[in-house]
Motif scaffolding. Sequence first.
Motif, short mmCIF file in Angstrom:
data_model
loop_
_atom_site.label_atom_id
_atom_site.label_comp_id
_atom_site.label_asym_id
_atom_site.label_seq_id
_atom_site.Cartn_x
_atom_site.Cartn_y
_atom_site.Cartn_z
N GLN A 1 -33.23 -33.77 9.65
CA GLN A 1 -33.75 -32.88 8.61
C GLN A 1 -35.14 -33.30 8.17
O GLN A 1 -35.43 -34.48 7.98
CB GLN A 1 -32.79 -32.89 7.42
N GLU A 2 -36.04 -32.29 8.05
CA GLU A 2 -37.41 -32.44 7.56
C GLU A 2 -38.31 -33.25 8.51
O GLU A 2 -39.37 -33.70 8.11
CB GLU A 2 -37.42 -33.09 6.17
N GLU A 3 -37.86 -33.41 9.73
CA GLU A 3 -38.72 -34.06 10.72
C GLU A 3 -39.10 -33.06 11.81
O GLU A 3 -38.42 -32.05 12.00
CB GLU A 3 -38.03 -35.27 11.36
N VAL A 4 -40.20 -33.35 12.49
CA VAL A 4 -40.69 -32.51 13.59
C VAL A 4 -40.75 -33.37 14.85
O VAL A 4 -41.18 -34.52 14.81
CB VAL A 4 -42.09 -31.93 13.26
N ASP B 1 -39.09 -27.86 14.94
CA ASP B 1 -38.53 -28.36 13.68
C ASP B 1 -37.11 -28.85 13.90
O ASP B 1 -36.61 -28.89 15.04
CB ASP B 1 -38.60 -27.28 12.60
N HIS B 2 -36.40 -29.20 12.81
CA HIS B 2 -35.07 -29.81 12.93
C HIS B 2 -34.02 -28.83 13.44
O HIS B 2 -32.94 -29.25 13.86
CB HIS B 2 -34.64 -30.39 11.58
N GLU B 3 -34.34 -27.54 13.43
CA GLU B 3 -33.41 -26.55 13.97
C GLU B 3 -33.73 -26.17 15.42
O GLU B 3 -33.07 -25.32 16.00
CB GLU B 3 -33.43 -25.29 13.09
N VAL C 1 -48.05 -31.86 9.48
CA VAL C 1 -46.75 -32.49 9.71
C VAL C 1 -46.80 -33.91 9.18
O VAL C 1 -47.71 -34.69 9.53
CB VAL C 1 -46.38 -32.49 11.21
N GLU C 2 -45.85 -34.28 8.34
CA GLU C 2 -45.83 -35.64 7.76
C GLU C 2 -44.82 -36.54 8.44
O GLU C 2 -45.02 -37.76 8.50
CB GLU C 2 -45.54 -35.57 6.25
N ASN C 3 -43.71 -35.98 8.91
CA ASN C 3 -42.68 -36.77 9.57
C ASN C 3 -42.57 -36.32 11.03
O ASN C 3 -41.93 -35.33 11.33
CB ASN C 3 -41.33 -36.61 8.87
#
Length: 260
Positions: free
Chosen positions: A193-196, A219-221, A257-259
């Motif tokens: 979650q919340e990562e790329v 993305d996470h999905e 993108v941060e993560n």
Amino acid sequence: MAALKSWVGVVWLKGLQPRVSTFGWRLAWNCLPSDDLVRKWQVPLVSRCDLCRKEQESVHHLFLACEFSVKIWTELLMRFEVRWEGFPLMEELFSWWKRKARTILLQKAWLPLAILIPYQLWKERNKRRFENRAASHGSVIRQVLSSLAEFYMLIPIYVRSVSELTLSRSLHLKAQPYQQQRIIELSWASPVQEEVKLNIGGCSLGNPGRTGAGGVLRDHEGNPMRCFASYAGVGTNFYAEFEAFFVGIHHAMSLHVENL
């Protein structure tokens, strides 16, 4: 843009020594200093073929019509179960040779012979003319096969049948069995979650050669956020992979993108 000559794939063959390819290029463009070309330069010259000593020397005679040369072409082609029928021009020979490679056994052994045979004939002609040393046609054939063995050391030739094994033996090549390709299953896992996740790839055509780099950000999905692909100039596979990495990082930064 001018169309590529039919002989390009034969002359500039990967694995041929540069001096051999350069000779092939000069032969294809009719730039070798044979007697007929020297005469065109207004140089008076008494001409005689050094291989058969019967006819005047020309590119066509020396490489395609001389009985010494025809004997070598005939014997080597017989090993591929191909009949030598003669050609009026070197360009037609190269074109036919390239087409024949589509159905011939041991294609990688067949293609370089189109240059290696004329190359050894030219060397024999020069030895007879300038060093007064003459070799038999069998000796020239052995020189051709020796050059083919050197080519084979750089470009491995794999055999897939008894016929190809028999042919490789007649060409004095050490056969390598064909290795069956394995199918490897790969899976892709989505990021948390919340990562790329950034997936990249780069390759070089020829290594070194023309390179390309590409990748995709998801993305996470698993939904694609951005896909990219670009030409990366001339370089190696190693260079292409790093180019893909840095381009991917640049795209991730542009998406904030941060993560990653």
